[in-house]
Motif scaffolding. Structure first.
Motif, PDB file in Angstrom:
ATOM      1  N   LYS A 395       0.834  -1.208   0.000  1.00  0.00           N
ATOM      2  CA  LYS A 395       0.000   0.000   0.000  1.00  0.00           C
ATOM      3  C   LYS A 395       0.869   1.258   0.000  1.00  0.00           C
ATOM      4  N   LYS A 396       1.932   1.257   0.784  1.00  0.00           N
ATOM      5  CA  LYS A 396       2.815   2.419   0.849  1.00  0.00           C
ATOM      6  C   LYS A 396       3.537   2.649  -0.478  1.00  0.00           C
ATOM      7  N   GLN A 399       1.192   4.059  -2.924  1.00  0.00           N
ATOM      8  CA  GLN A 399       0.929   5.457  -2.586  1.00  0.00           C
ATOM      9  C   GLN A 399       2.033   6.358  -3.130  1.00  0.00           C
ATOM     10  N   TYR A 403       1.613   9.012  -6.295  1.00  0.00           N
ATOM     11  CA  TYR A 403       1.935  10.430  -6.084  1.00  0.00           C
ATOM     12  C   TYR A 403       2.873  10.930  -7.173  1.00  0.00           C
TER      13      TYR A 403
END
Length: 499
Positions: A395-396, A399, A403
């Protein structure tokens, strides 16, 4: 005429009498070995007494403002005089003063239109003189209201309640916003070659509205922050750098720069909270801030001057900016510091050792600065796939990659560096710290919306070193407000104050 010579009956020689008493006091202080501290306090008190006497004499000599039972303006309007003089209270740096004056109005049962003595001495509405109000403003933008109250007590010997100081600041909010819209700008020949617009958000601790609860119930009071949007406009000259120089700066490495970094020119900052307009329609702080910035750009932008929009990845900021800068051709740049923080987050997912994390971040950031954003994104996704990442780790990484992908059009750092454009939001970050944090986020501070917005405006003017100019502007506004009444007093025309 308003001036009354009969007022000298209060003792025209009081100043000479005060000074005649001073020399014996000096001799006594020397004879009795009085300390310089105590003697200085004595002199200060004496000066305050003389100042109070002079102000009282000045007000007494204005007379009562009696211009007759009625007066008629050039436009044919008739004003009627009050039956008796009315008491007026004024507070100056020398204390509270009272005098009596007749007042005039179209219908005095409803409203007083004209205060002759107030107009003659250019006294603003309220009871605080312009000079005392300016001193209070200078103090309140730096220290808490309680600290300012204590300081005024120490210096001027006057007790000004905290709520009065807050009310003075709040009442200046509207003219302060008007002043910020037309704040003096640098001359065209003084401007830098690049015009920069930047914006950011900073939380302000607000008063939490709570419902009544039983006295025995234990309650917690978590922070209640509202986001203030700050915008800045400044110009700067080009500063060409290599990607390696940026890396050295990001990792706090000592590296001599071949040329001196140019300083921002004409930096102005303003902060805005979301507020409702007169029709109760909510206007977001991001919109208010970017509208203000667009107005500043319109005043300063020169032909063929590059216009840079430099911000972090906050979507609402870019959306609001797009609306208000749609008529400009802009160079959009994503703050490299925020990019570095996202890359560092990814480095911590891929490795737990500090040396590996620094090597990973350094390599990816250098590639990004050289224009290989897509390669970095693709590489991180492939690494996550090979390691069969799941859960929070995947998930990180998603992310971070999302971005970078979303902002890739604003990450052409190789081109920006060659053109000498700024790529970091240090100016607006510093503004957030100085304008908001240093004054509004101290321990225990809580703000109402009105009070917070007023202080944001006051701090913005202070940060621009324009507080004195602002109060000159206020004095000119006061003069303009009463200009029509000055004619009724047969006073000579006075030009506006400079500034």
């Amino acid at each position: 005429m308003i001036i009354s010579d009969s007022s000298f009956a209060i003792n025209p020689n009081f100043l000479a009498d005060q000074l005649d008493q001073l020399l014996p006091e000096v001799k006594r202080a020397v004879r009795e070995r009085i300390s310089i501290r105590d003697f200085e306090q004595f002199v200060q008190q004496l000066v305050a007494q003389i100042g109070a006497s002079v102000i009282s004499l000045y007000l007494e000599m204005q007379g009562t403002g009696d211009l007759g039972e009625t007066i008629t303006t050039e436009e044919g309007e008739t004003f009627y005089r009050s039956d008796e003089p009315r008491q007026r209270t004024i507070r100056t740096i020398f204390g509270v003063h009272q005098f009596r004056q007749y007042v005039y109005g179209r219908n005095l049962d409803r409203k007083t239109d004209f205060y002759p003595v107030d107009v003659a001495i250019q006294m603003p509405e309220g009871k605080y003189s312009l000079w005392f109000r300016e001193i209070i403003h200078h103090l309140c933008v730096n220290d808490s209201y309680q600290q300012v109250s204590d300081l005024i007590q120490l210096i001027f010997g006057q007790q000004i309640p905290v709520d009065s100081l807050e009310r003075i600041t709040n009442n200046l909010s509207k003219p302060a916003e008007q002043f910020l819209n037309q704040i003096p700008i640098p001359a065209p020949e003084e401007e830098g070659k690049i015009l920069v617009v930047s914006a950011d958000g900073k939380g302000v601790p607000m008063v939490r509205q709570t419902k009544p609860f039983p006295a025995f119930e234990k309650r917690s009071y978590p922070g209640n922050r509202r986001m203030a949007t700050l915008a800045t406009v400044y110009s700067v000259d080009e500063y060409v750098r290599a990607p390696e120089e940026i890396i050295a700066s990001l990792f706090r490495e000592n590296m001599e720069h071949p040329q001196k970094r140019p300083h921002p020119v004409g930096k102005v900052v303003a902060g805005f909270l979301s507020q409702c307009d007169e029709e109760s329609v909510l206007i977001k702080g991001t919109h208010r801030a970017t509208v203000w910035a667009a107005e500043q750009v319109e005043r300063r932008h020169q032909t063929n001057q590059p216009l840079v929009r430099l911000m972090d990845g906050q979507i609402s900021l870019w959306d609001a900016s797009d609306v208000n800068f749609d008529s400009y051709e802009t160079i959009d740049i994503l703050d490299i510091i925020h990019v570095a923080s996202y890359v560092w987050d990814a480095a911590k997912v891929f490795g737990s050792h500090r040396e590996y994390q620094e090597a990973f971040a350094r390599d990816r950031l250098l590639r990004i600065l050289k224009g290989d954003v897509k390669g970095v994104i693709s590489g991180m996704r492939q690494m996550a796939k090979k390691q069969q990442m799941k859960g929070e780790r995947l998930k990180k990484i998603n992310q971070v990659c999302n971005y970078l992908e979303r902002n890739s059009q604003r990450m052409r750092y190789d081109t920006y560096l060659q053109q000498g454009l700024p790529i970091a939001t240090g100016v607006i970050e510093g503004a957030c710290r100085h304008l908001v944090m240093d004054r509004m986020c101290r321990t225990g501070m809580r703000w109402t919306t009105k009070g917070a917005q007023a202080m944001l405006h006051a701090r913005a003017i202070h940060q621009a070193c324009k507080t004195t100019d602002f109060h000159t502007y206020l004095a000119n506004q006061e003069y303009q407000r009463t200009a029509q009444y000055r004619k009724l007093l047969n006073l000579p025309h006075l030009p506006p104050l400079p500034g």
